[in-house]
Design a protein around this motif. Sequence first.
Motif, PDB file in Angstrom:
ATOM      1  N   LEU A 171       0.820  -1.206   0.000  1.00 29.62           N
ATOM      2  CA  LEU A 171       0.000   0.000   0.000  1.00 29.62           C
ATOM      3  C   LEU A 171       0.860   1.266   0.000  1.00 29.62           C
ATOM      4  CD1 LEU A 171      -2.796  -0.847   2.636  1.00 29.62           C
ATOM      5  CD2 LEU A 171      -3.014  -0.822   0.142  1.00 29.62           C
ATOM      6  N   ASN A 172       0.486   2.215  -0.855  1.00 27.37           N
ATOM      7  CA  ASN A 172       1.094   3.541  -0.856  1.00 27.37           C
ATOM      8  C   ASN A 172       0.091   4.544  -0.292  1.00 27.37           C
ATOM      9  OD1 ASN A 172       3.506   2.645  -2.026  1.00 27.37           O
ATOM     10  ND2 ASN A 172       2.686   2.873  -4.089  1.00 27.37           N
ATOM     11  N   ILE A 173       0.555   5.754  -0.040  1.00 28.58           N
ATOM     12  CA  ILE A 173      -0.361   6.781   0.466  1.00 28.58           C
ATOM     13  C   ILE A 173      -1.498   7.007  -0.535  1.00 28.58           C
ATOM     14  CG2 ILE A 173      -0.562   9.200   1.168  1.00 28.58           C
ATOM     15  CD1 ILE A 173       2.357   9.073   2.072  1.00 28.58           C
ATOM     16  N   SER A 174      -1.165   6.940  -1.824  1.00 22.92           N
ATOM     17  CA  SER A 174      -2.177   7.155  -2.866  1.00 22.92           C
ATOM     18  C   SER A 174      -3.216   6.046  -2.913  1.00 22.92           C
ATOM     19  CB  SER A 174      -1.497   7.270  -4.236  1.00 22.92           C
ATOM     20  OG  SER A 174      -0.793   6.074  -4.543  1.00 22.92           O
ATOM     21  N   SER A 175      -2.947   4.921  -2.229  1.00 22.83           N
ATOM     22  CA  SER A 175      -3.902   3.804  -2.234  1.00 22.83           C
ATOM     23  C   SER A 175      -5.179   4.145  -1.480  1.00 22.83           C
ATOM     24  CB  SER A 175      -3.269   2.559  -1.609  1.00 22.83           C
ATOM     25  OG  SER A 175      -2.091   2.181  -2.275  1.00 22.83           O
ATOM     26  N   VAL A 176      -5.096   5.121  -0.591  1.00 25.53           N
ATOM     27  CA  VAL A 176      -6.248   5.491   0.244  1.00 25.53           C
ATOM     28  C   VAL A 176      -6.933   6.712  -0.359  1.00 25.53           C
ATOM     29  CG1 VAL A 176      -7.059   6.040   2.556  1.00 25.53           C
ATOM     30  CG2 VAL A 176      -4.991   4.654   2.264  1.00 25.53           C
ATOM     31  N   ASP A 177      -8.192   6.557  -0.722  1.00 27.87           N
ATOM     32  CA  ASP A 177      -9.002   7.668  -1.222  1.00 27.87           C
ATOM     33  C   ASP A 177      -9.924   8.101  -0.086  1.00 27.87           C
ATOM     34  OD1 ASP A 177     -10.897   9.337  -2.432  1.00 27.87           O
ATOM     35  OD2 ASP A 177     -10.815   8.263  -4.331  1.00 27.87           O
ATOM     36  N   PHE A 178      -9.507   9.146   0.627  1.00 27.87           N
ATOM     37  CA  PHE A 178     -10.273   9.578   1.796  1.00 27.87           C
ATOM     38  C   PHE A 178     -11.605  10.203   1.398  1.00 27.87           C
ATOM     39  CE2 PHE A 178      -5.870   9.551   3.340  1.00 27.87           C
ATOM     40  CZ  PHE A 178      -6.021   8.792   4.492  1.00 27.87           C
ATOM     41  N   GLY A 179     -11.671  10.794   0.206  1.00 27.10           N
ATOM     42  CA  GLY A 179     -12.920  11.390  -0.249  1.00 27.10           C
ATOM     43  C   GLY A 179     -14.003  10.360  -0.488  1.00 27.10           C
ATOM     44  N   ARG A 180     -13.629   9.280  -1.160  1.00 24.15           N
ATOM     45  CA  ARG A 180     -14.594   8.210  -1.468  1.00 24.15           C
ATOM     46  C   ARG A 180     -14.620   7.141  -0.380  1.00 24.15           C
ATOM     47  NH1 ARG A 180     -12.519   5.541  -5.967  1.00 24.15           N
ATOM     48  NH2 ARG A 180     -14.480   4.408  -6.099  1.00 24.15           N
ATOM     49  N   LYS A 181     -13.673   7.201   0.546  1.00 22.38           N
ATOM     50  CA  LYS A 181     -13.560   6.247   1.641  1.00 22.38           C
ATOM     51  C   LYS A 181     -13.394   4.811   1.136  1.00 22.38           C
ATOM     52  CE  LYS A 181     -16.029   9.128   4.945  1.00 22.38           C
ATOM     53  NZ  LYS A 181     -17.186   9.294   5.832  1.00 22.38           N
ATOM     54  N   VAL A 182     -12.379   4.656   0.296  1.00 21.51           N
ATOM     55  CA  VAL A 182     -12.023   3.335  -0.204  1.00 21.51           C
ATOM     56  C   VAL A 182     -10.503   3.205  -0.218  1.00 21.51           C
ATOM     57  CG1 VAL A 182     -14.082   3.050  -1.654  1.00 21.51           C
ATOM     58  CG2 VAL A 182     -12.002   4.065  -2.627  1.00 21.51           C
TER      59      VAL A 182
END
Length: 277
Positions: A171-182
């Motif tokens: 996992l990279n930081i870009s793997s987390v989409d905080f806006g869409r929560k996925v």
Amino acid sequence: MIDRYIKYIRDVRRYSARTADIYKYALDDFVATMKLGDDVVSGLEPNIIRAYEFSLMNRKEPLSPRTVNLHLSALSGFCRFLVKEGVIKSNPVKTVPRPKVAKRLPSFFRKEAMDAYFERTDIYASEEFLDMMLSEVSPETVKELYQKRLARIIISLLYGLGIRRAELISLNISSVDFGRKVVKVRGKGDKTREIPIIDALCEEILLYLKAVEALVEGERSLKEPLLVTYTGRRLYPVYVDRVVKSELSAQDGHTGRKSAHVLRHTLATELMNEGAD
């Protein structure tokens, strides 16, 4: 020919590096055990493969039926590749009886055990704990506090997302989409899937990222690893295994060995108990 096959499963079939290494070891072992030299194709006969299977089960330290089947699976995959390439006409491994493998029930933690763990370590995921870590002046204490914080987020992600150890590490930081929560996860076969994350886990990830930025004294790029050791290195398998074992060793309600994959089983078990497919 073996090297061509390994390159094929790595580059075309997108097998993981670990799986490719296991297959390479199994095929090299077949060649060495049966003394085939450079002519591996000559050994792809049912009687030779059966003799190899027998040798695996009767070594000084006999291999388990599960491991013997893994060796035969590697040989079978290699033979399918050779059939596709027109080197042999059929897969001889299909005619070789395999040892029976006892069906193993999946290990998992009971829900009460996981609830008890998260209640006990809840402080490590809090803003107060982050403030405590940032206000500490002793490097040794900062390291200890950060490792507690990292251990908690490792367990939270493995359990909350049901992901594999290798998927967690990648996992990279870009793997987390905080806006869409996925969370976007790249798994076996280089396939990508999206996993929803609950608000509490989103908050926990954000607080963890703040802790890392405080350690490195600056913002990190989206391409950098999501989880890192105290020295800033991407996590590695042994590190994750040690964390899972040490964090959950005190928890009751466990039906087997403690590993990252057990947390994946645990989430699946809970979902099934709640009526999921």
